[in-house]
Design an enzyme around this catalytic site. Structure first.
Site, PDB file in Angstrom:
ATOM      1  N   HIS A  11      -9.956   9.399   0.103  1.00 10.77           N
ATOM      2  CA  HIS A  11      -8.751   9.069   0.856  1.00 10.77           C
ATOM      3  C   HIS A  11      -7.479   9.481   0.123  1.00 10.77           C
ATOM      4  O   HIS A  11      -6.527   8.697   0.072  1.00 10.77           O
ATOM      5  CB  HIS A  11      -8.691   7.559   1.134  1.00 10.77           C
TER       6      HIS A  11
HETATM    7  C1  LIG Z   1     -16.193  12.920   2.698  1.00  8.91           C
HETATM    8  C2  LIG Z   1     -15.073  12.161   3.337  1.00  8.91           C
HETATM    9  C3  LIG Z   1     -15.338  10.933   3.941  1.00  8.91           C
HETATM   10  C4  LIG Z   1     -14.318  10.215   4.563  1.00  8.91           C
HETATM   11  N1  LIG Z   1     -14.616   9.103   5.287  1.00  8.91           N
HETATM   12  C5  LIG Z   1     -13.664   8.543   6.059  1.00  8.91           C
HETATM   13  C6  LIG Z   1     -13.985   7.554   7.017  1.00  8.91           C
HETATM   14  O1  LIG Z   1     -15.135   7.209   7.216  1.00  8.91           O
HETATM   15  N2  LIG Z   1     -12.977   7.021   7.740  1.00  8.91           N
HETATM   16  C7  LIG Z   1     -11.676   7.390   7.577  1.00  8.91           C
HETATM   17  O2  LIG Z   1     -10.813   6.823   8.227  1.00  8.91           O
HETATM   18  N3  LIG Z   1     -11.343   8.333   6.688  1.00  8.91           N
HETATM   19  C8  LIG Z   1     -12.307   8.951   5.965  1.00  8.91           C
HETATM   20  N4  LIG Z   1     -11.988   9.978   5.140  1.00  8.91           N
HETATM   21  C9  LIG Z   1     -10.582  10.331   4.983  1.00  8.91           C
HETATM   22  C10 LIG Z   1      -9.978  11.069   6.156  1.00  8.91           C
HETATM   23  O3  LIG Z   1     -10.928  11.904   6.780  1.00  8.91           O
HETATM   24  C11 LIG Z   1      -8.758  11.851   5.647  1.00  8.91           C
HETATM   25  O4  LIG Z   1      -7.830  10.938   5.134  1.00  8.91           O
HETATM   26  C12 LIG Z   1      -8.066  12.644   6.742  1.00  8.91           C
HETATM   27  O5  LIG Z   1      -8.992  13.462   7.418  1.00  8.91           O
HETATM   28  C13 LIG Z   1      -6.949  13.477   6.129  1.00  8.91           C
HETATM   29  O6  LIG Z   1      -6.330  14.235   7.129  1.00  8.91           O
HETATM   30  P1  LIG Z   1      -5.291  15.376   6.761  1.00  8.91           P
HETATM   31  O7  LIG Z   1      -4.791  15.913   8.041  1.00  8.91           O
HETATM   32  O8  LIG Z   1      -4.312  14.844   5.791  1.00  8.91           O
HETATM   33  O9  LIG Z   1      -6.135  16.489   5.967  1.00  8.91           O
HETATM   34  P2  LIG Z   1      -7.442  17.263   6.395  1.00  8.91           P
HETATM   35  O10 LIG Z   1      -8.112  16.593   7.524  1.00  8.91           O
HETATM   36  O11 LIG Z   1      -8.227  17.474   5.161  1.00  8.91           O
HETATM   37  O12 LIG Z   1      -6.912  18.649   6.970  1.00  8.91           O
HETATM   38  C14 LIG Z   1      -6.344  19.660   6.207  1.00  8.91           C
HETATM   39  C15 LIG Z   1      -6.742  20.976   6.865  1.00  8.91           C
HETATM   40  O13 LIG Z   1      -5.934  22.006   6.344  1.00  8.91           O
HETATM   41  C16 LIG Z   1      -6.749  23.136   6.061  1.00  8.91           C
HETATM   42  N5  LIG Z   1      -6.077  23.878   5.008  1.00  8.91           N
HETATM   43  C17 LIG Z   1      -5.843  23.480   3.750  1.00  8.91           C
HETATM   44  N6  LIG Z   1      -5.172  24.419   3.068  1.00  8.91           N
HETATM   45  C18 LIG Z   1      -4.965  25.433   3.939  1.00  8.91           C
HETATM   46  C19 LIG Z   1      -4.322  26.708   3.815  1.00  8.91           C
HETATM   47  N7  LIG Z   1      -3.743  27.089   2.667  1.00  8.91           N
HETATM   48  N8  LIG Z   1      -4.308  27.525   4.893  1.00  8.91           N
HETATM   49  C20 LIG Z   1      -4.865  27.139   6.088  1.00  8.91           C
HETATM   50  N9  LIG Z   1      -5.485  25.939   6.238  1.00  8.91           N
HETATM   51  C21 LIG Z   1      -5.528  25.102   5.177  1.00  8.91           C
HETATM   52  C22 LIG Z   1      -8.050  22.530   5.620  1.00  8.91           C
HETATM   53  O14 LIG Z   1      -9.115  23.449   5.647  1.00  8.91           O
HETATM   54  C23 LIG Z   1      -8.189  21.371   6.577  1.00  8.91           C
HETATM   55  O15 LIG Z   1      -8.822  21.774   7.762  1.00  8.91           O
HETATM   56  C24 LIG Z   1     -12.981  10.722   4.518  1.00  8.91           C
HETATM   57  C25 LIG Z   1     -12.711  11.959   3.914  1.00  8.91           C
HETATM   58  C26 LIG Z   1     -13.755  12.694   3.344  1.00  8.91           C
HETATM   59  C27 LIG Z   1     -13.452  14.044   2.719  1.00  8.91           C
END
Ligand SMILES: Cc1cc2nc3c(=O)[nH]c(=O)nc-3n(C[C@H](O)[C@H](O)[C@H](O)COP(=O)(O)OP(=O)(O)OC[C@H]3O[C@@H](n4cnc5c(N)ncnc54)[C@H](O)[C@@H]3O)c2cc1C
Length: 676
Positions: free
Chosen positions: A605
Site C-alpha cells: 500500500h
Molecule cells: C500485490 C498487491 C496487493 C494489494 N492488495 C490490495 C487489496 O486487497 N485491497 C486494496 O484496497 N488495495 C490493495 N493493494 C493496493 C492497491 O491496489 C493500490 O494502492 C492501488 O492500486 C494504487 O493505485 P495507483 O493508481 O496509485 O497505482 P497503480 O494501480 O499501481 O497504477 C499505476 C499504473 O501506472 C503504470 N505506469 C507506471 N509508470 C509508468 C510509466 N512511466 N509510463 C506508463 N505507465 C506507467 C503502471 O504500469 C500502472 O498500471 C494491493 C497492491 C498490490 C501490489
C-alpha cells in the site's frame, strides 16, 4: 491471440536454494503450465461486456447468513517521432522555449495532440480516463507501460502468481538494517501492477475505505474538499454494491462502475477467524463504515467470482465505444515535456517497441503512475529535491519534496497459525489441477475455492494502547500457508510461492501497522535513472514506537488461540522459532521484534510520495486540487498524494481520489476556465 502473460520463473530460485518445496516440485510446474495455457491471454478484459451474459445488471444479491447485516487504439503511426522535435530539444537545453500561457482554444487539433494525457492505467488512471471522456469534446490519451490485462488476473485465488510475473514491475527494497533481513540480499519484494488496471489488477481484492478520521485529518491539514463527508459521495459514486451493505444507502452506492460483493465461496477458516475476533469482543460491523474497529468477512472488488480491476470496471464498458478515448499499451513514459522558461507542461515522451514518441496535451498531463513511478517520472523531468537531481545531472525545474513521505502498512510473515485436519484445505496436485480446470469452464458465474481469496477475506481492526485517538492502529489479514514448506526454507518459500490462496494447512497471521510514524523515500536509480529500478528505502521501524505497536498487534493475534472458535477447530500458533530468530524465546518482545525485522512483509500500500498539502507545507508536492506546485498544466492523481496513509487497504481510497480529482478537473476546465 498470443499469450500475453508469463509467470515468475521460479526455477533459478528453487535450484539455487536446492529447495525441497512443493512449488519447486513437478506440482508447481504442472500448475504453472496449466494456468498459462488457460489464462495466459487477454480475452476477458478486452472483450465487449455486452456480449457477455455474466455482465447482465442486477442489484443487491448474495446475502451471507453469517454476516448480520470496463478505445480505439491510437495507431502508433499517429505519434510524432522524437527526432528533430523542437520540444524535445527544450528539455535537453539546446533550444530556448517559446513562452505560451493560458488557453489555446482555436488551434486545430493534431493527431498527436490531446486535451488530456493520463500516464498510467492503474486504479486512478482508469477512473480518470472514464470520467474525463464523459466530456465528448475532450480527447483523452491513456498511456500504460504494461500490457493488456491477462485473464489470469480474473481469478481471485491467484494473487501469489502475479508477483515477479510479466505484469509486475518486480521492484525490491534497498537493504536496510531494520527490515527484510531474512530475504535474498536483505531485500523485500515490492510488487506493483504493470498492466491495464495497474495494481488493482494484481491486488488481493479487498474492498476497504479507511476511517473517517483519515480524511478529516487530510482536510484539517489544509486540504479543503477532502474531508470524509466531502468524499462519501465519491465512495458511493464508484460503487455497485451487491451485498447486504447496499441497504445502507447513506454509506453505499448501487449503480457505480465498481461491483462490490462477497465472494460466492468461503471455507470454514474464514468463518472461524471472524468468530474468533468476535469472541475477543470485536463487534461484527460494516468494515467500510465510518468507524472500522471490529471484524467481518470483507467485501471484495469482484463480480460473480471474477476480479473487478479498475480496467474491468471503468475501461472495458467504454472501450471501442467512446471515440474520444485513445489507449496505448506497452507505452513507457520516460519524461514530461516541460517548457523550462514558462514552467508549463506541454506533453510527454514515451517509448514503445524501442521507438520514442512525443505526444502533447492542450490542457493537462495527469500523472497516475503510482506511488513509486509517479515520483520517479517527476524527478526524471526535473521536479524533485534539488540535491538529488543535481547529483544525477538532471536540470532542476522545481525543487520539491518528491519521493519523500513514503508510507506503507508494514507487516510480518513470521507468525504461523497451524490448522488441524479438521479445517485444513490442502489438496493433492491432481485435485489442484481439476479445480483450475473447473473454474475455467464455469460460465457465466464462477464459484468454488478459486472464486475467493479464502481466509484473507476475514479482517479484524483493533485499537492498541498506543493509539492516541479512537481509531484502529492494527488491521489483520490471514494468508494461505504450507506450514512444512515455510519452516523448511522460509525465504525461498515466500519468494517463490505461486499456489492459490484456497489450499493450505496453515495461515500467516499478518498484523498491519495502520498509522506508521516511520517514513521512507523513493530515489532515482543512480546508474540508470530512466530504465533502472527506482531505489526504495522503506524506512520501516526507524521510529521505535512502530515496532512497539506491531508487537502489541502480534500479541493480540496470539490471544485468538484462547477463543472457543480456535479451540474447537484445533488452530494453534506454531511455537518453533523461525530461522534467524532461534536465539530469542518464542513469545518474547525480542522474538517478535526479530520476526518483524527478518520477515518483514510489505502489504503493498505505498502512499504519500507526492504529498498533497497547502502552500505552506514544505513537504507538499501537489496542492489540494492535485496540481504540482510551481508547474502549470500538471497534476498527480494516485495513491502518492495521500498526506497520511489511510487506516485500511488503499485501492478504493485511490479510486475515490481519482473520482474526486475528475470532478475538480471538470470544474477547472468547464466552469471556471482556469488553465493555470
Ligand atoms: C500485490 C498487491 C496487493 C494489494 N492488495 C490490495 C487489496 O486487497 N485491497 C486494496 O484496497 N488495495 C490493495 N493493494 C493496493 C492497491 O491496489 C493500490 O494502492 C492501488 O492500486 C494504487 O493505485 P495507483 O493508481 O496509485 O497505482 P497503480 O494501480 O499501481 O497504477 C499505476 C499504473 O501506472 C503504470 N505506469 C507506471 N509508470 C509508468 C510509466 N512511466 N509510463 C506508463 N505507465 C506507467 C503502471 O504500469 C500502472 O498500471 C494491493 C497492491 C498490490 C501490489
Amino acid at each position: 491471440m498470443s499469450t500475453t502473460w508469463s509467470p515468475h520463473n521460479i526455477a533459478p530460485l528453487c535450484m539455487e536454494q536446492q529447495a525441497n518445496l512443493t512449488q519447486c516440485s513437478s506440482a508447481g510446474f504442472l500448475f504453472l503450465s496449466l494456468v498459462v495455457k488457460l489464462f495466459g491471454n487477454a480475452t476477458y478484459s478486452t472483450s465487449n461486456p455486452e456480449q457477455n451474459p455474466s455482465e447482465s445488471h442486477s442489484s443487491f444479491h448474495g446475502y451471507n447468513p453469517f454476516v448480520q447485516y470496463q478505445s480505439a487504439y491510437s495507431p502508433v503511426g499517429h505519434e510524432s517521432s522524437s527526432s528533430g522535435d523542437q520540444l524535445f530539444q527544450y528539455f535537453s537545453g539546446t533550444r530556448a522555449a517559446t513562452k505560451r500561457v493560458g488557453p489555446r482554444p482555436h488551434r486545430r487539433k493534431k493527431s498527436n495532440e490531446y486535451d488530456f494525457i493520463i500516464v498510467g492505467a492503474g486504479s486512478a488512471g482508469c477512473v480518470l480516463a472514464n470520467r474525463l471522456t464523459e466530456i465528448t469534446k475532450w480527447r483523452v490519451l491513456l498511456l500504460e507501460a504494461g500490457s493488456e490485462e491477462p485473464d489470469v488476473t480474473m481469478v481471485p485465488s491467484f494473487p501469489p502468481l502475479y508477483r515477479d510475473s510479466s505484469i509486475d514491475w518486480g521492484y525490491r527494497t534497498q537493504p536496510e538494517k531494520l527490515t527484510c533481513r531474512g530475504f535474498t540480499g536483505h531485500q523485500c519484494v515490492w510488487p506493483r501492477g504493470k498492466t491495464m488496471g495497474g495494481s488493482s489488477a494484481i491486488n488481493y481484492l479487498i474492498y476497504m475505505r479507511g476511517h473517517r478520521l483519515d480524511y478529516d485529518t487530510w482536510a484539517e491539514l489544509g486540504n479543503p474538499g477532502w474531508s470524509y463527508d466531502e468524499l462519501l459521495p465519491y465512495f458511493r459514486k464508484s460503487e455497485n454494491n451487491r451485498a447486504i451493505e447496499a441497504l445502507d444507502t447513506i454509506h453505499h452506492g448501487v449503480g457505480g462502475p465498481m461491483t462490490v460483493e462477497r465472494f460466492p465461496y468461503f471455507d470454514e477458516n474464514t468463518f472461524m477467524l471472524v468468530e474468533a475476533f468476535n469472541q475477543t469482543g470485536l463487534p461484527i460491523i460494516d468494515l467500510t463504515g465510518e468507524n472500522n474497529i471490529g471484524t467481518n468477512i470483507a467485501l471484495s472488488t469482484s463480480r460473480d467470482g471474477r476480479r473487478m480491476s479498475t480496467n474491468i470496471a471503468y475501461i472495458r464498458p467504454i472501450r471501442h465505444i467512446r471515440p474520444n478515448l485513445s489507449i496505448i499499451v506497452d507505452a513507457f513514459v520516460t519524461k514530461l515535456i516541460i517548457d523550462p522558461v514558462t514552467k508549463t507542461t506541454l506533453g510527454v515522451t514515451y517509448v514503445k517497441n524501442g521507438i520514442t514518441h512525443n505526444v502533447f496535451a492542450r490542457n493537462e498531463v495527469i500523472v497516475s503512475s503510482g506511488s513509486i513511478n509517479s515520483p520517479k517520472l517527476l524527478m526524471l523531468s526535473g521536479i524533485g529535491p534539488r540535491e538529488h537531481l543535481e547529483s544525477l545531472d538532471i536540470p532542476v525545474v522545481v525543487n520539491l519534496a518528491v519521493g519523500r513521505n513514503l508510507q506503507d502498512h508494514v507487516s510480518t510473515e513470521g507468525l504461523t497459525l497451524a490448522l488441524s485436519n479438521k479445517t485444513s484445505t490442502m489438496v493433492s496436485t491432481q485435485e489442484l489441477l481439476e479445480e483450475v480446470n473447473s473454474y475455467y469452464q464455469q460460465e457465466p458465474k464462477k464459484s468454488g475455492p478459486l472464486s475467493s481469496t479464502s481466509a484473507l477475506s476475514s479482517v479484524g481492526f483493533i485499537k492498541t494502547k498506543y493509539s492516541r485517538v479512537n481509531a484502529p492502529d492494527i488491521q489483520y489479514h490471514f494468508t494461505a500457508r504450507n506450514v512444512e514448506d515455510f519452516y523448511a526454507n522460509p525465504s525461498t518459500y515466500l519468494e517463490a510461492n505461486i499456489f492459490p490462496l484456497a489450499f493450505y494447512n496453515g495461515l500467516a497471521a499478518n498484523p498491519l501497522l495502520l498509522t506508521p510514524r516511520s517514513r521512507g523515500v523513493v530515489l532515482l536509480n543512480n546508474t540508470d535513472p530512466v530504465f533502472g529500478q527506482p531505489l526504495i528505502y522503506s524506512g520501516f521501524y526507524t521510529v521505535k514506537e512502530d515496532m512497539d505497536v506491531m508487537v502489541e498487534g502480534i500479541r493480540y493475534a496470539v490471544s485468538l488461540e484462547e477463543t472457543e472458535a480456535f479451540q474447537k477447530n484445533g488452530a494453534r500458533f506454531v511455537r518453533i522459532p523461525v530461522k534467524n530468530c532461534e536465539d530469542h524465546k518464542w513469545g518474547s518482545y525480542d522474538y517478535f521484534a526479530c520476526i518483524l525485522i527478518q520477515y518483514t512483509s510489505v502489504i503493498y500500500h505505498p502512499s504519500g510520495t507526492c504529498k498533497m498539502g497547502p502552500v505552506w507545507d514544505k513537504q507538499a508536492v501537489v496542492d489540494p486540487r492535485l496540481r504540482v506546485y510551481g508547474i502549470s498544466r500538471l497534476r498527480v492523481v494516485d495513491a502518492s498524494i495521500m498526506p497520511f496513509i489511510v487506516r485500511g487497504n488503499t485501492n478504493i481510497p485511490t479510486v475515490t481520489i481519482a473520482e474526486r480529482a475528475a470532478d475538480m478537473i471538470k470544474e477547472d476546465y468547464l466552469t471556471r476556465n482556469n488553465y493555470n
